[in-house]
Enzyme design. Structure first.
Site, PDB file in Angstrom:
ATOM      1  CB  ALA A 203      -0.898  -0.002   1.236  1.00 10.56           C
ATOM      2  CE  LYS A 204       3.608   6.248  -4.244  1.00 13.69           C
ATOM      3  NZ  LYS A 204       4.891   5.543  -4.271  1.00 13.69           N
TER       4      LYS A 204
END
Ligand SMILES: *Cc1c(COP(=O)(O)O)cnc(C)c1O
Length: 365
Positions: A203-204
């Site tokens: 996940a960013k």
């Protein structure tokens, strides 16, 4: 509101935009992430109501209650992509729908409300349209777009928030390599890891970066520009850098890159490099790659080049590798031919200078 739907954006032009002469002065040496355009986009979400109040408005501070959830439990995600000035004066984006998709995937991992992908894309169009004069004309310069979203609910209970704020800001950026492309020295951290299986590595989210900063500081202390993280279980396999994916180039032209196990961020540059390299005749293998293999194959000379890749720097050659166990050099320590070729091919597509058989380039203006 669900996927595919659209929102009407209210446009509130900045009554006091930066004057043309001042903007030109700022654009002549923008650096990275220090100067910003005249506007921003904001969109609100509330459980039961969906996404609402989509706006383009003057860029400015966002008032925040001290009990806002993101300040306590870090429910926050972001994206990063660039708008490029085309040769005919128009503006183009590179694979923005991939950023929209990844933003939604990051939201799902962080238990946040997903922003419909079309609304994400529309927000980019609106901001670029109103701030078009901020897209630099210089070769290698661009307008960096930073979409982000955070838990805006005022509540100290530990649970997924019921309110979110999506924001899009933009920052003109100059060439990442001011004096030409130069290989970096990297620090392999044995002490710190970035992401564990089942964690948030794919996940960013801002939290991943917070977790990487102490290792990055250790890299700087050891005279290195970037940190390379090993896998969190065995501390044997190379995962990625703090904000870039990594590729190894062999003497027979084969490229090796670590697989997307969930602990690695699925870079859009990484994906583009895999496609381009295959079309240029290279074999590309996604498999676990150990530090031991890296060390031995650099010593034998079979490993010719290593590069890191991401939106900010496109492709960055890695010349020297340092760790608590000593250091070694890849090839002769200079930028390799395959790295240079892939970088040029990618940059030419991104800037609309080369044919785009993949449908990656997206015209905005
Ligand atoms: C954003 C990012 C990358 C690169 O992704 P691109 O889509 O190529 O810009 C790589 N690693 C991490 C940890 C990132 O946050």
């Amino acid at each position: 509101m669900s996927g595919g739907e659209r929102l009407d954006f209210e446009i509130r032009p900045n009554p006091r935009p930066v004057a043309a002469a001042e903007r030109a002065a700022l654009l002549s040496n923008p650096g990275f992430g220090r100067i910003f355009t005249d506007h921003m986009v904001t969109i609100r979400y509330a459980e039961g109501k969906g996404w609402y109040d989509a706006r383009v408005e003057p860029r400015g501070p966002i008032p925040m209650d001290p009990a806002t959830a993101v300040l306590h439990y870090a429910q926050e995600i972001f994206e990063g992509l660039k708008a490029y000035r085309a040769a005919d004066g128009g503006v183009i984006l590179f694979r923005p729908e991939a950023n929209a998709r990844r933003f939604a995937a990051s939201a799902a991992r962080m238990a946040m409300a997903p922003l419909p992908e079309q609304v994400f894309l529309d927000s980019l169009h609106h901001l670029i349209s109103i701030d078009r004069e901020w897209v630099p004309h210089e070769d290698e310069a661009s307008l960096y777009l930073r979409p982000f979203m955070y838990a805006s609910e005022v509540f100290l209970g530990v649970k997924p928030a019921s309110e979110y704020l999506y924001v899009l800001i933009a920052s003109p950026v100059g060439s990442y390599f001011a004096g030409g492309i130069k290989p970096v020295t990297v620090w392999v951290s044995h002490e710190y890891t970035r992401a564990a299986p089942g964690g948030t590595g794919a996940a960013k989210c801002g939290g991943n970066y917070a977790a990487s900063l102490v290792a990055q500081a250790e890299a700087i202390e050891n005279g290195c520009e970037q940190v390379v993280f090993l896998d969190a279980v065995e501390r044997r396999y190379v995962d990625e850098l703090g904000g870039m994916n990594i590729f190894f180039v062999y003497e027979d032209g084969t490229l090796v890159t670590p697989p997307l196990t969930g602990a690695i961020l699925p870079g859009i540059t990484r994906d583009s490099v895999i496609t381009l390299a295959r079309d240029l005749g290279h074999e590309v293998v996604e498999r676990p790659y150990s530090l031991q293999e890296w060390t031995a194959d650099a010593a034998s000379g079979r490993l010719r080049e290593v590069f890191a890749c991401g939106t900010a720097a496109v492709l960055t050659p890695i010349g020297t590798v340092r760790s608590r166990d000593g250091e070694f050099t890849v090839g002769d320590g200079s930028t390799g031919a395959v790295t240079a070729k892939l970088r040029q091919s990618l940059v030419d597509i991104q800037r609309g200078r080369a044919a785009d058989p993949y449908g990656w380039v997206h015209r905005v203006l």
